[in-house]
Scaffold this active site. Structure first.
Site, mmCIF file in Angstrom:
data_model
loop_
_atom_site.group_PDB
_atom_site.id
_atom_site.type_symbol
_atom_site.label_atom_id
_atom_site.label_comp_id
_atom_site.label_asym_id
_atom_site.label_seq_id
_atom_site.Cartn_x
_atom_site.Cartn_y
_atom_site.Cartn_z
ATOM 1 N N THR A 245 0.842 -1.193 0.000
ATOM 2 C CA THR A 245 0.000 0.000 0.000
ATOM 3 C C THR A 245 0.879 1.246 0.000
ATOM 4 O O THR A 245 1.975 1.243 0.560
ATOM 5 C CB THR A 245 -0.934 0.024 1.228
ATOM 6 N N ASP A 246 0.369 2.322 -0.620
ATOM 7 C CA ASP A 246 1.134 3.554 -0.757
ATOM 8 C C ASP A 246 1.034 4.411 0.504
ATOM 9 O O ASP A 246 0.318 4.083 1.450
ATOM 10 C CB ASP A 246 0.634 4.346 -1.971
ATOM 11 N N LYS A 247 1.708 5.526 0.479
ATOM 12 C CA LYS A 247 1.728 6.459 1.607
ATOM 13 C C LYS A 247 0.311 6.890 1.980
ATOM 14 O O LYS A 247 -0.465 7.314 1.130
ATOM 15 C CB LYS A 247 2.570 7.685 1.232
ATOM 16 N N GLY A 248 -0.019 6.759 3.264
ATOM 17 C CA GLY A 248 -1.311 7.204 3.761
ATOM 18 C C GLY A 248 -2.461 6.244 3.534
ATOM 19 O O GLY A 248 -3.571 6.496 3.993
ATOM 20 N N VAL A 249 -2.226 5.127 2.834
ATOM 21 C CA VAL A 249 -3.302 4.171 2.536
ATOM 22 C C VAL A 249 -3.415 3.167 3.687
ATOM 23 O O VAL A 249 -2.417 2.690 4.214
ATOM 24 C CB VAL A 249 -3.048 3.440 1.202
#
EC number: 5.4.99.-
Length: 549
Positions: free
Chosen positions: A145-149
């Site tokens: 998952t990406d940043k903030g997800v």
């Protein structure tokens, strides 16, 4: 290796030499051995004396490496721990991605994997000797998952020390509240959670006011309205959005004088060094935005617009070329083909102190590319808010390249990876299947407290979705984002980069006749086909299932 006494060595050497001499004397004279053969023979003789072949002796010598002790942060040797057996396991996890630079280990940035790995070491699930390298523990993730997800459910596989029956509780005690371990299950040695994951469920939370049409006077609104005049009948008449903006203008007139309204609409922020947040006009602008945000959160979506959004999302079902929904993919790239198995759009629900209305979108797909889900949500939302035919989405699967913005990461979370096919193999080998539904109650409580509430609170404080769609509405492909007033003054020289949302459609596609008439004919033909199809027709069942979702 067994030691040999010196006198035994001499005896062996003497016997060997005597044997060689006697053999040489009893045979006819021959040519002298080449030097390399002589040296090899001498080595063999020496090795016989030492009691081991030359090659094995050489390898044994090479293995005698002096290992330096591992040092701690202060340079002191780390005492060796007793060696405990490690087992291959699957670890079910959930986390709130706020404040982390994504899932994947990426020092020195804080990541979910870094927090997990530290907790494993502190709890004794990973020895300190292996605490500096994920590869030593065969660490792998099912989905990145990406940043903030966020993730209600995700899975990692690795080798761990799990002899302690309370190991899961100890790991959770060493984790922040925003990261939880749901369970630890034994798996076979060949298990690779990334490769064995057959599909994934994602969820996206969207405030329904994101579906309100573009604000009057913005570049996108001007493009849409002018295209309606040039090509009537292609786009829907969005009376719902028109009424919303008229009601807001009426409410604003009760709070501000005509002179203040004119000044607010003409306002543009000064350079940073000249900015004064106590300026009277700036304070009026803040009050205007507060009124607009309050008015927006009172919006309640109509059934017609919600159905339009659902129809747009259903365009993604099946196997399609999603090259326009990611970065760096060409139409001919076979890896751009992705399969969406199921899509659900919930009924609207009101939540939080702000009493804003939201919908939940759940997408079940075999695999996803970078930013794909955020671009899918963005495209469907723009289609619904601009009155664009939903067929534009299926046209976006074609070779023409278009710019689809990615929706905010704020609303995205990984629901759970699915191991449907591999679970059968696990059960065959005597292992428990990987099934997140067993922990659904705990997962739902965690999501409500640590994910949903944070999403709602962040939207109220930062107006993330409003800022995103306002930027899209005022984006100018020549000069970038600009205010409504500057867009209006430059109207003849500007055009939205999102022209594909207007009646003109995707550049490069020949629409021939009126696009809406064509799509209506197709819908009529589909309806005729459905009515004439047998009751057991599989396509009809599939359509019915899609409509239910």
């Amino acid at each position: 290796m067994e030691e040999v006494a010196p006198e035994q060595v001499q005896e062996v050497q003497g016997n060997t030499e005597a044997h060689i001499d006697s053999t040489t004397a009893s045979t006819a004279p021959t040519e002298a051995l080449p030097s390399d053969k002589q040296s090899r023979k001498a080595n063999e003789i020496d090795s016989m004396a030492d009691g081991a072949p030359a090659e094995k002796k050489q390898k044994t010598d090479q293995r005698q490496i002096i290992r330096e002790p591992k040092l701690d942060d202060n340079g002191n040797p780390i005492p060796r721990e007793p060696r405990l057996p490690k087992r291959k396991v699957a670890v079910m996890i959930g986390y709130c991605g706020t404040g982390y630079h994504g899932m994947q280990y990426n020092p020195p940035n804080p990541t979910i994997e870094a927090a997990l790995f530290k907790a494993f070491v502190d709890a004794g699930a990973i020895s300190k000797a292996n605490s500096n390298d994920l590869k030593k523990n065969n660490f792998m993730r099912a989905a990145r998952t990406d940043k903030g997800v966020h993730a209600g459910g995700n899975l990692i596989s690795l080798k761990m020390i799990i002899e302690d029956p309370e190991i899961m509780d100890k790991i959770n005690a060493n984790l922040p509240e925003g990261i939880r371990i749901w369970d630890i299950e034994r798996v076979n040695k060949a298990f690779d959670c990334r490769k064995m994951c057959s599909s994934r469920w994602y969820e996206y939370l969207l405030p329904t006011y994101s579906l309100i049409g573009p604000k009057p006077g913005t570049i996108l609104n001007n493009d849409i309205e002018s295209s309606k005049t040039e090509l009537p009948g292609v786009l829907d008449e969005d009376l719902e959005s028109k009424e919303f903006w008229e009601n807001f203008e009426a409410a604003a007139k009760k709070e501000f004088t005509p002179e203040e309204i004119a000044a607010i609409k003409d306002y543009s922020p000064p350079p940073r060094e000249e900015f004064d947040d106590q300026e009277e006009l700036y304070q009026k602008v803040k009050q205007w935005k507060l009124l607009e945000n309050t008015h927006r959160r009172q919006y309640r979506i109509s059934e017609m617009k919600l159905n339009k959004f659902r129809a747009a999302m259903n365009q993604y079902l099946g196997a399609h070329n999603f090259h326009n929904f990611t970065l760096g993919k060409e139409f001919k790239d076979p890896s751009a083909i992705r399969f969406m198995k199921e899509i659900k759009v919930s009924d609207p629900f009101v939540i939080g102190d702000a009493k804003a209305e939201w919908v939940s979108i759940k997408i079940h797909g075999q695999s996803f590319m970078l930013h794909q889900i955020r671009k899918m949500i963005s495209m469907a939302t723009l289609i619904a808010r601009c009155g664009t035919p939903v067929e534009r989405i299926s046209q976006a699967f074609g070779p023409q390249k278009i710019n689809i913005p990615k929706a905010p990461a704020l609303g995205l979370l990984l629901e759970a990876p699915v191991f449907e096919s591999y679970n059968k193999r696990l059960e065959k080998f005597g292992y428990k299947p990987i099934d997140f539904s067993k922990y659904q109650e705990k997962v739902d409580a965690f999501k409500m407290k640590h994910i949903y509430d944070k999403i709602y609170a962040e939207e109220v404080s930062d107006n993330v979705f409003n800022a995103f769609f306002s930027y899209i509405d005022s984006f100018n492909k020549v000069t970038g984002a600009q205010t409504e007033e500057s867009a209006e003054s430059n109207k003849p020289a500007t055009k939205s980069i999102f022209e594909f949302l207007s009646a003109h459609g995707i550049p490069g596609i020949d629409y021939g006749k009126n696009e809406k008439e064509d799509s209506n004919k197709e819908s009529s033909n589909d309806q005729v086909n459905k009515e004439s199809a047998p009751a057991t027709s599989k396509p009809a069942e599939a359509v019915e299932q899609t409509e239910k979702n």
